[in-house]
Design a protein around this motif. Structure first.
Motif, PDB file in Angstrom:
ATOM      1  N   GLU A 127      35.459  45.783  38.672  1.00 25.06           N
ATOM      2  CA  GLU A 127      37.068  45.905  38.541  1.00 25.06           C
ATOM      3  C   GLU A 127      37.354  44.767  39.196  1.00 25.06           C
ATOM      4  O   GLU A 127      38.909  43.763  39.332  1.00 25.06           O
ATOM      5  N   VAL A 128      36.845  44.536  40.753  1.00 24.85           N
ATOM      6  CA  VAL A 128      37.385  43.144  41.353  1.00 24.85           C
ATOM      7  C   VAL A 128      37.291  41.824  40.473  1.00 24.85           C
ATOM      8  O   VAL A 128      38.342  41.489  40.629  1.00 24.85           O
ATOM      9  N   ARG A 129      36.628  41.030  39.616  1.00 19.88           N
ATOM     10  CA  ARG A 129      35.842  40.729  38.871  1.00 19.88           C
ATOM     11  C   ARG A 129      36.808  40.392  38.051  1.00 19.88           C
ATOM     12  O   ARG A 129      38.116  39.258  38.103  1.00 19.88           O
ATOM     13  N   GLN A 130      37.516  41.645  37.433  1.00 22.39           N
ATOM     14  CA  GLN A 130      37.900  41.911  36.308  1.00 22.39           C
ATOM     15  C   GLN A 130      39.543  41.147  36.968  1.00 22.39           C
ATOM     16  O   GLN A 130      40.424  40.667  35.687  1.00 22.39           O
ATOM     17  N   ALA A 131      40.464  41.683  38.261  1.00 21.77           N
ATOM     18  CA  ALA A 131      41.494  41.497  38.752  1.00 21.77           C
ATOM     19  C   ALA A 131      41.742  39.934  38.903  1.00 21.77           C
ATOM     20  O   ALA A 131      42.756  39.751  38.992  1.00 21.77           O
ATOM     21  N   LEU A 132      40.290  39.820  39.751  1.00 24.84           N
ATOM     22  CA  LEU A 132      40.687  38.049  39.926  1.00 24.84           C
ATOM     23  C   LEU A 132      41.145  37.433  38.916  1.00 24.84           C
ATOM     24  O   LEU A 132      41.436  36.024  38.967  1.00 24.84           O
ATOM     25  N   ASP A 133      39.987  37.872  37.870  1.00 30.61           N
ATOM     26  CA  ASP A 133      40.965  37.237  36.533  1.00 30.61           C
ATOM     27  C   ASP A 133      41.690  36.753  35.628  1.00 30.61           C
ATOM     28  O   ASP A 133      42.767  35.656  35.518  1.00 30.61           O
ATOM     29  N   TYR A 134      42.267  38.044  35.640  1.00 28.95           N
ATOM     30  CA  TYR A 134      44.273  38.813  35.438  1.00 28.95           C
ATOM     31  C   TYR A 134      45.231  37.210  36.501  1.00 28.95           C
ATOM     32  O   TYR A 134      46.027  36.811  36.509  1.00 28.95           O
ATOM     33  N   LEU A 135      44.841  37.769  38.368  1.00 23.40           N
ATOM     34  CA  LEU A 135      45.787  36.828  38.752  1.00 23.40           C
ATOM     35  C   LEU A 135      46.053  35.502  38.959  1.00 23.40           C
ATOM     36  O   LEU A 135      46.316  34.981  38.853  1.00 23.40           O
ATOM     37  N   ARG A 136      44.294  34.821  38.699  1.00 23.63           N
ATOM     38  CA  ARG A 136      44.279  33.476  38.131  1.00 23.63           C
ATOM     39  C   ARG A 136      45.047  33.215  36.918  1.00 23.63           C
ATOM     40  O   ARG A 136      45.483  32.183  36.909  1.00 23.63           O
ATOM     41  N   SER A 137      45.423  33.917  35.837  1.00 21.89           N
ATOM     42  CA  SER A 137      45.347  33.687  34.633  1.00 21.89           C
ATOM     43  C   SER A 137      47.160  33.744  35.438  1.00 21.89           C
ATOM     44  O   SER A 137      47.867  33.531  34.152  1.00 21.89           O
ATOM     45  N   GLY A 138      47.709  34.104  36.227  1.00 23.97           N
ATOM     46  CA  GLY A 138      49.576  34.113  36.373  1.00 23.97           C
ATOM     47  C   GLY A 138      49.621  35.973  36.370  1.00 23.97           C
ATOM     48  O   GLY A 138      51.214  35.484  36.298  1.00 23.97           O
ATOM     49  N   SER A 139      48.926  36.883  36.045  1.00 21.24           N
ATOM     50  CA  SER A 139      49.111  38.350  35.851  1.00 21.24           C
ATOM     51  C   SER A 139      49.445  38.598  37.732  1.00 21.24           C
ATOM     52  O   SER A 139      48.550  38.124  37.736  1.00 21.24           O
ATOM     53  N   SER A 140      49.835  40.070  36.927  1.00 20.46           N
ATOM     54  CA  SER A 140      49.506  40.920  38.206  1.00 20.46           C
ATOM     55  C   SER A 140      49.079  41.914  37.608  1.00 20.46           C
ATOM     56  O   SER A 140      48.742  42.286  36.524  1.00 20.46           O
ATOM     57  N   VAL A 141      48.022  42.287  38.517  1.00 17.25           N
ATOM     58  CA  VAL A 141      47.644  43.723  38.541  1.00 17.25           C
ATOM     59  C   VAL A 141      47.623  45.106  39.382  1.00 17.25           C
ATOM     60  O   VAL A 141      48.591  45.395  40.484  1.00 17.25           O
ATOM     61  N   ALA A 142      47.570  46.002  38.433  1.00 14.65           N
ATOM     62  CA  ALA A 142      47.663  47.814  38.704  1.00 14.65           C
ATOM     63  C   ALA A 142      46.917  48.238  38.283  1.00 14.65           C
ATOM     64  O   ALA A 142      45.642  48.301  37.738  1.00 14.65           O
ATOM     65  N   PHE A 143      45.744  48.651  39.557  1.00 20.64           N
ATOM     66  CA  PHE A 143      44.837  49.754  40.209  1.00 20.64           C
ATOM     67  C   PHE A 143      44.953  50.895  39.344  1.00 20.64           C
ATOM     68  O   PHE A 143      45.268  52.007  40.180  1.00 20.64           O
ATOM     69  N   ILE A 144      44.513  51.643  38.381  1.00 16.38           N
ATOM     70  CA  ILE A 144      45.279  53.023  37.890  1.00 16.38           C
ATOM     71  C   ILE A 144      43.742  54.086  38.052  1.00 16.38           C
ATOM     72  O   ILE A 144      42.584  53.707  37.309  1.00 16.38           O
TER      73      ILE A 144
END
Length: 503
Positions: A293-310
């Motif tokens: 989950e942490v690796r997935q969030a970092l990938d999204y944030l690097r691409s310019g998106s924000s993230v939401a953990f649900i």
């Protein structure tokens, strides 16, 4: 076309075997029979065929009469034929390279590999020739006989040495005095030193050994009184009851400990490893699993998106914000700001907390906030985002969050935690989805599977002397339903019960 070559090689090999010492008469007789030579030639020819198919570029260089009949090569082939150990491919390769005038390391290394293949092929063909089996078996029989003779000689020598040692021991025992008193430890001197308080650790060891052997007895309490002592003293009685010693003070205390060792101090257990039992874990080293989950969030944030953990309550969403906060500077180049919405009861509280954490001198919002944050790179982590559905938090706040987080150069990237998807959590209108849902990539945080839950328990217990049985671990996994918070709380209570007896 190699028949002449193979015949010459066979002649050289068999002549060498005949010249060697130590061969039995049976082997000498076998070597004089032509079928063995012929079998060797056939094996050599078949190995040649297979080798030529595998290494056509090397075949002509190998099957050279001058090379194969050199004394060193003949010795290698004779060892292979007579089963006296595997020839050394490196040695054959060195002879071969010298024959071909190749001195460079690459050629020598390749020659070693090719030489090993040839010897392996020849060995397989030799093993398949029944007429050659008598030669190797006769050598094996001779070796077994030699080894058997050696072992028998050594056993005879050992028996002789043992008989001599036994005779010397019997003579020594016969020279000892007949009185058994000489075998008793000097207990009288030990007891005397003990009563005078000058005993040594060695004396205590002698007393313990005498107690275990039944040579002395130590009496306390009523039994000591009946033997002539006092109620608060200890009495040492020798085995034949001809000496009674009454002890007082430290000597009496030590004597009592010899028969009644002092109780062991209660075991001090390390702190309960199943903490914290509620809320977000703030120490990243205490967070277990969730690397995906942490690796997935970092990938999204690097691409310019924000993230939401649900995910469900207690599944560990908030602790993921701790992981992101730890890695924001080094992996995203953003300064983290973590706000727990549980502690913020209105938009005024939110803006004041945000400005303080961002280092803005006065509390501002709207355009002034955007200007104050211009050029900044921040990661805004919001825990318990559901709080924004309460009275006191408006659609304008969520719209402003989107404005500050949208775009590659936006000052904010968001990491949110919620129990429900954002478009259901903030149905801002019937026509438009939530402004937060539009910029946040959803990451579903699922409960642990059984294997992960068990691994977590074992990892936390690994630094303690406490053990949970398989049945206990199975119950913990079942009642937690894979939720880390429930598992932590249940394991905390079980550890406390095992270490303190509290229920």
């Amino acid at each position: 076309m190699f028949d002449t070559l193979f015949a010459a090689v066979a002649e050289a090999v068999f002549n060498l075997l005949l010249q060697e010492s130590g061969l039995t008469e049976r082997v000498r007789a076998v070597l004089r029979i032509d079928p063995e030579r012929r079998g060797f030639q056939i094996a050599l020819a078949r190995a040649c065929t297979d080798f030529t198919q595998q290494h056509p570029a090397w075949a002509a260089a190998l099957f050279d009469q001058h090379f194969l009949t050199q004394p060193e090569v003949v010795e290698l082939l004779s060892r292979l034929l007579a089963r006296r150990g595997q020839p050394d491919p490196a040695r054959m390769a060195a002879l071969w390279a010298a024959q071909l005038h190749r001195a460079d390391p690459a050629s020598r290394a390749e020659a070693a590999t090719v030489a090993a293949d040839f010897l392996r092929l020849l060995e397989a063909e030799l093993d398949a020739r029944p007429e050659l089996r008598a030669l190797s078996e006769s050598r094996d029989i001779a070796a077994v006989k030699d080894n058997t003779d050696t072992i028998a000689t050594e056993i005879t020598a050992l028996r002789r040495d043992f008989a001599e040692a036994l005779r010397l021991l019997q003579a020594a025992l016969a020279a000892l005095p007949a009185s058994p008193a000489t075998l008793k430890p000097p207990l009288a001197g030990v007891i005397e030193r003990f009563t005078s308080g000058v005993y040594t650790p060695a004396d205590l060891d002698l007393l313990r050994e005498a107690l275990r052997a039944g040579q002395i007895a130590i009496a306390t309490g009523e039994r000591a009184v009946s033997l002539g002592g006092s109620a608060d003293g200890a009495v040492i009685v020798t085995g034949d009851h001809n000496q009674i010693v009454i002890l007082q003070g430290n000597a009496a205390t030590v004597a009592r400990e010899l028969i009644e060792p002092p109780p062991k101090p209660p075991m001090v257990y390390p702190p309960n490893p199943f903490t914290p039992t509620g809320g977000r874990i703030t120490d990243p080293t205490r967070i277990f699993d969730r690397q995906r989950e942490v690796r997935q969030a970092l990938d999204y944030l690097r691409s310019g998106s924000s993230v939401a953990f649900i995910g469900d309550s207690g599944v560990g969403k908030s602790s993921l914000l701790t992981r992101l906060k730890e890695r924001a500077e080094t992996e995203l180049g953003r300064t983290p700001i973590l706000l727990d919405m549980q502690n913020l009861h209105s938009e005024d509280d939110y803006y004041q907390a945000l400005c303080e954490e961002a280092g803005i001198a006065t509390t501002v919002r709207g355009w002034k906030l955007e200007r104050a944050l211009r050029g900044r790179r921040l990661l805004l982590l919001l825990d318990e985002i559901e709080k924004m559905t309460w009275d006191g938090f408006s659609h304008n706040l969520r719209a402003e969050l989107r404005g500050l987080a949208e775009g590659e150069d936006a000052p904010f990237k968001l990491a949110l935690v919620a129990r429900s998807p954002l478009d259901r959590l903030f149905p801002d209108s019937e026509l438009n989805t939530s402004p937060l849902a539009g910029i946040c990539q959803q990451i579903n945080v699922k409960p642990w599977n059984d294997d992960t839950a068990r691994a977590f328990i074992q990892q936390r217990l690994s630094g303690t002397p406490v053990h949970f049985s398989d049945d206990e671990i199975e119950r913990l996994v079942q009642i937690s339903n894979g939720l880390p918070l429930r598992l932590m709380q249940a394991a905390f209570n079980l550890y406390r019960t095992k270490t303190s007896g509290d229920v």
